[in-house]
Design an enzyme around this catalytic site. Structure first.
Site, PDB file in Angstrom:
ATOM      1  N   HIS B  13      51.736 -33.223  52.935  1.00  0.00           N
ATOM      2  CA  HIS B  13      51.231 -33.022  51.680  1.00  0.00           C
ATOM      3  C   HIS B  13      49.520 -32.659  51.514  1.00  0.00           C
ATOM      4  O   HIS B  13      49.172 -32.020  52.475  1.00  0.00           O
ATOM      5  CB  HIS B  13      51.902 -33.500  50.551  1.00  0.00           C
ATOM      6  CG  HIS B  13      53.392 -33.458  50.587  1.00  0.00           C
ATOM      7  ND1 HIS B  13      54.205 -34.368  49.931  1.00  0.00           N
ATOM      8  CD2 HIS B  13      54.416 -32.462  50.967  1.00  0.00           C
ATOM      9  CE1 HIS B  13      55.223 -34.135  50.071  1.00  0.00           C
ATOM     10  NE2 HIS B  13      55.610 -32.856  50.729  1.00  0.00           N
ATOM     11  N   GLY B 181      62.586 -38.094  44.739  1.00  0.00           N
ATOM     12  CA  GLY B 181      61.856 -36.985  44.906  1.00  0.00           C
ATOM     13  C   GLY B 181      62.343 -35.863  45.593  1.00  0.00           C
ATOM     14  O   GLY B 181      62.284 -34.801  45.284  1.00  0.00           O
ATOM     15  N   ARG B 427      44.957 -33.776  37.996  1.00  0.00           N
ATOM     16  CA  ARG B 427      44.689 -33.393  36.675  1.00  0.00           C
ATOM     17  C   ARG B 427      43.200 -33.302  36.505  1.00  0.00           C
ATOM     18  O   ARG B 427      42.461 -33.952  36.805  1.00  0.00           O
ATOM     19  CB  ARG B 427      45.075 -34.495  35.815  1.00  0.00           C
ATOM     20  CG  ARG B 427      46.655 -34.837  35.671  1.00  0.00           C
ATOM     21  CD  ARG B 427      47.385 -33.642  35.131  1.00  0.00           C
ATOM     22  NE  ARG B 427      48.770 -33.401  35.819  1.00  0.00           N
ATOM     23  CZ  ARG B 427      49.699 -34.191  35.505  1.00  0.00           C
ATOM     24  NH1 ARG B 427      49.756 -35.219  34.458  1.00  0.00           N
ATOM     25  NH2 ARG B 427      51.106 -33.935  35.971  1.00  0.00           N
TER      26      ARG B 427
END
Ligand SMILES: [Fe+2]
Ligand SMILES: [Fe+2]
Ligand SMILES: [Fe+2]
Lengths: 255, 581
Positions: B13, B181, B427
């Protein structure tokens, strides 16, 4: 060369714009390619040592970003507001897979300014030719035709400004023709490599599939999936308990 | 010579690089911020180069480079799964083998070549250990239960650890293909969103629905009395199909999936009855999946408490980014303190692996916990000035940027705010943020549709000064720390909801960020100043990026996003940039 290419594009286009689902697929590819160029141009804007070029690359990047958006809109419109599942990336996140970054280096960093400009000139000229061929044929709908015409204007500008910049380098005595040759040669080589890679993938896929049915299959009898639920941890990660040397030795292992 | 450890996560990822100097984090960066490809998983060559530069060293000075996974063990799992699912796995097998035989199997050599280190300096840390270490060693806790929950690493998909001082002891694990997940990702795909990208959207959608598909979803996942869980694999194909994660049985159970891009109109609007009913069905499905993952997490957390018994729980792994679940863990779970790694996904593995080497392998004592998130690239001000000048931007230096920005916000402007280093984790925490006045309901629609060009149903987060957090939000006592990383939600106090409609989600909650002066001094000043001007010490804060792109990092990215969006004004550190005509 040029004739061959145009003939090829023309034939391709006759077929591609007519098959159901293909226009969407083509336009999706265009959209991703435009986004890839946006990323490449922004990287060039950031990296160029010639400060007067920064704004030119930046505006070029904005054009490509706009084109990506227009193509994506056309995909959506032609699909009646929906896109095929496989094209979901473009609708959902616009995630970019293809780009000029190889081995951590951007296209600009790999080519250097002169060859980068030569690349822009060649690639944009190819795009103009390609879009021109498409516009001569029947595109799926008037909106797509209008969009392509609009984009073609920008691409023609990209050709002319990169050409001007190349000319400037030529006046400075820089080896522009060599750069153009290098770029054309590389594009041909890359096309060929893509072809061999695809072919290699196909061929290796065939052998791997043989391996799968011949050699993997029999083991099916003794293999089973893990069952669910907690089980005691398998990791070699508990090694630190047995001293640091052992921990380091275990950390070196790939398994 | 100090000890330098470079942690690397990549090839699955989000790729990232983190550099430690004698155990202290010098820099942490995700490759996507450099390459501009969201979730870029390729080897983080640029991020690593930046890390070395930040530390003032070259690759030759690295004591160790540690990769966040054990590649051979992962290969073993992939091979074993292919065999066990023969012949269904025929489509996936050639693809997987090609990538593995092509390069992933020879990872040590690849790493040496890419990063310029000697083979004997390369270490490997298990995937879940990397996650667990990223949660425990970065936390302020010296005794904690540590839970890592993600899609999959090598074999483990959920692991429980006891963290004590410098040691992390594995207790138990759940193995692939049983994976919370993967379950959530399967529902994400069923709802027409991209996996590893659309999970937030499911969470946002959930607030519009009722969990009326819980009974159906409970057939997919069984929680067992010993605190673990198992998936009913009849409904899943992620372990053998090359692209699909759910089987036709799943479709039969939950109804047809949402087509990607199909309009979501739960509140009616222009959509007619059928479209509206369909939207409601998706929302209800999202709500059911969300409730299920929350319950499952609580189940695991209760088990963790029983097995480990500490006061503190440290969380990592992609599932730990589910801020709504974190709130319930804090509110209903048995732990007094919750700590979540801000880069809880795979990027965080780079940090965990490096910290694990320093503490567990080299045996060095703990450091104070992670206190700030601005660990990435910052922009030297003269470089920003040069860039903006070259790009033809109209800008001026302002004496007091936070005060000036607060005044712009109070004036109704939507601003791009770039300050200090870029954020570690997904974030925006006030360093690469789009900020707006939260007091008007139109702001939400305006920012969604005309600034970021994203789905209208997606909520925005409020950032509030630490001193004022309690009077506006009911933040669970155990979630005080996650609230600083925007990793929990909280109820907005009922009497305050009407004051800040742009950041209150349909269920009265908000994904709040508590801004501490120590963590982000300049951003804290900005929010305080906005409070002084308006009486509301809260700003709407969303990541500074356009749909599908990573957060901006440098001046050129910021400028490109600025001119393509509907932002009114942008700040790049001390420079105020006007919107070009
Ligand atoms: Fe273009
Ligand atoms: Fe172009
Ligand atoms: Fe993970």
């Amino acid at each position: 060369m040029g004739h061959l290419r145009r003939a090829y594009l023309g034939t391709m286009s006759e077929v591609a714009w007519r098959l159901p689902g293909w226009p969407q697929r083509l336009l999706t590819e265009f959209s991703l390619a435009e986004r890839g160029s946006m990323v490449d141009m922004l990287a060039a804007a950031q990296a160029t040592p010639r400060r007067e070029m920064r704004r030119k690359y930046f505006l070029h990047a904005l054009d490509e970003g706009r084109h990506a958006g227009i193509f994506a809109e056309r995909v959506k419109a032609l699909s009646g507001g929906r896109v095929a599942r496989s094209d979901a990336v473009i609708e959902d996140a616009g995630l970019l897979q293809d780009h000029g970054i190889v081995g951590g280096k951007t296209l600009f960093e790999r080519l250097g300014e002169l060859e980068f400009l030569a690349f822009v000139f060649v690639a944009e000229a190819d795009a103009v030719e390609q879009f021109g061929v498409y516009l001569d044929r029947k595109l799926p709908d008037p909106e797509t035709t209008a969009a392509l015409r609009d984009i073609l204007k920008d691409e023609s500008f990209h050709v002319s400004y990169s050409k001007l910049e190349c000319e400037r380098y030529r006046r400075e005595g820089k080896p522009v023709d060599a750069a153009l040759r290098a770029v054309r040669w590389r594009r041909m080589k890359e096309g060929w490599m893509r072809f061999t890679r695809d072919f290699g993938e196909w061929a290796s896929g065939f052998w791997l599939l043989l391996l799968y049915f011949g050699a993997v299959g029999p083991f099916r009898l003794i293999a089973r999936l893990e069952s669910g639920g907690w089980r005691s941890a398998s990791g070699a990660s508990a090694v630190a308990r047995n001293g640091l040397d052992e921990a380091l030795a275990a950390a070196r292992l790939e398994s | 010579m100090p000890v330098y450890v470079l942690g690397i996560s990549a090839l699955y990822h989000d790729a990232a690089a983190v550099i430690l100097c004698d155990g202290v984090i010098i820099g942490a960066a995700q490759e996507e911020r450099f390459s501009r490809l969201k979730h870029d998983a390729s080897l983080p060559i640029r991020a690593a180069a930046w890390c070395l530069k930040k530390a003032g060293i070259t690759a030759a000075d690295l004591t160790y480079l540690v990769f966040y996974e054990k590649p051979l063990r992962k290969f073993e799992r992939i091979l074993a799964t292919s065999v066990a699912t023969f012949p269904k796995s025929w489509g996936a097998f050639p693809r997987q083998m090609r990538t593995w035989l092509g390069d992933k199997l020879w990872l040590r050599g690849t790493l040496c070549a890419a990063f310029g280190v000697r083979p004997d300096r390369v270490l490997f840390c298990e995937h879940h250990l990397s996650h667990a270490a990223s949660a425990f060693y970065a936390s302020p806790h010296t005794e904690a239960a540590v839970l890592a929950v993600d899609g999959v690493g090598e074999w483990a998909t959920t692991t429980l650890w006891r963290g004590s001082g410098t040691s992390l002891t594995p207790i138990s694990e759940v193995r692939f293909p049983h994976s919370l997940g993967m379950l959530y990702s399967t529902i994400t795909a069923h709802l027409g969103f991209a996996v590893n990208e659309g999970e937030y959207k499911v969470m946002g959608m959930a607030a519009y629905g009722q969990p009326r598909f819980r009974a159906e979803l409970d057939r997919l996942l069984k929680l067992d009395p010993s605190g673990g869980y198992a998936l009913d694999l009849d409904y899943f194909s992620f372990h053998w199909h090359p692209t699909r994660s759910g089987t036709p049985a799943l479709e039969a159970l939950l109804g047809p999936g949402r087509f990607p891009g199909a309009p979501f109109t739960p509140e009616g609007g222009a959509a007619g009855g059928a479209a509206r009913a369909e939207s409601q069905r998706w929302a209800d499905l999202a709500a059911s999946a969300q409730a299920q993952i929350e319950d499952a997490m609580l189940h695991l957390v209760r088990h963790a408490k029983a097995a480990v018994g500490t006061d503190a729980l440290c969380l990592a792994g992609g599932v730990a980014l589910n801020s709504v679940a974190n709130r319930r863990i804090a509110q209903e779970g048995p732990f007094a303190h919750l700590w979540v790694q801000p880069a809880a996904g795979d990027a965080g593995g780079a940090m965990g692996a490096a910290m694990w080497v320093w503490h567990a392998v080299l045996g060095h004592p703990r450091q104070p916990g992670l206190a700030r998130a601005d660990l990435g690239r910052s922009i030297p001000v003269d470089r920003a000035r040069e860039m903006l000048t070259d790009l033809g931007a109209k800008f001026e230096a302002v004496d007091d940027p936070p005060a000036s920005a607060a005044a712009d916000l109070a004036d109704g402007k939507v601003i791009g705010w770039v300050e200090g280093g870029d954020e570690w984790g997904p974030r925006a925490l006030g360093h690469r943020s789009i900020l707006a006045d939260p007091r008007s309901a139109e702001t939400k629609e305006h920012v969604n549709s005309r600034v970021k060009y994203r789905e209208l149903f997606r909520p925005f987060a409020p950032s509030v000064t630490a001193a004022d957090a309690d009077s506006w939000f009911d933040i669970p006592a155990a979630a005080q720390e996650p609230a600083c990383w925007m990793l929990t939600t909280a109820a907005v106090r009922p009497e305050k909801q009407a004051t800040i409609p742009a950041v209150v989600h349909v269920d009265g909650s908000a994904r709040v960020q508590v801004v501490r002066p120590t963590a982000s001094p300049v951003f804290h000043q900005l929010v305080s100043e906005f409070g002084r001007l308006t009486g509301v010490p809260i700003v709407l804060n969303t990541s500074f990026n356009l749909k599908g792109e990573p957060m901006v990092s440098c001046t050129v990215d910021a400028m490109a996003s600025f001119v393509r969006s509907g932002l009114d004004v942008m700040y790049v550190d001390g420079l105020r940039v006007e919107r070009p005509k």
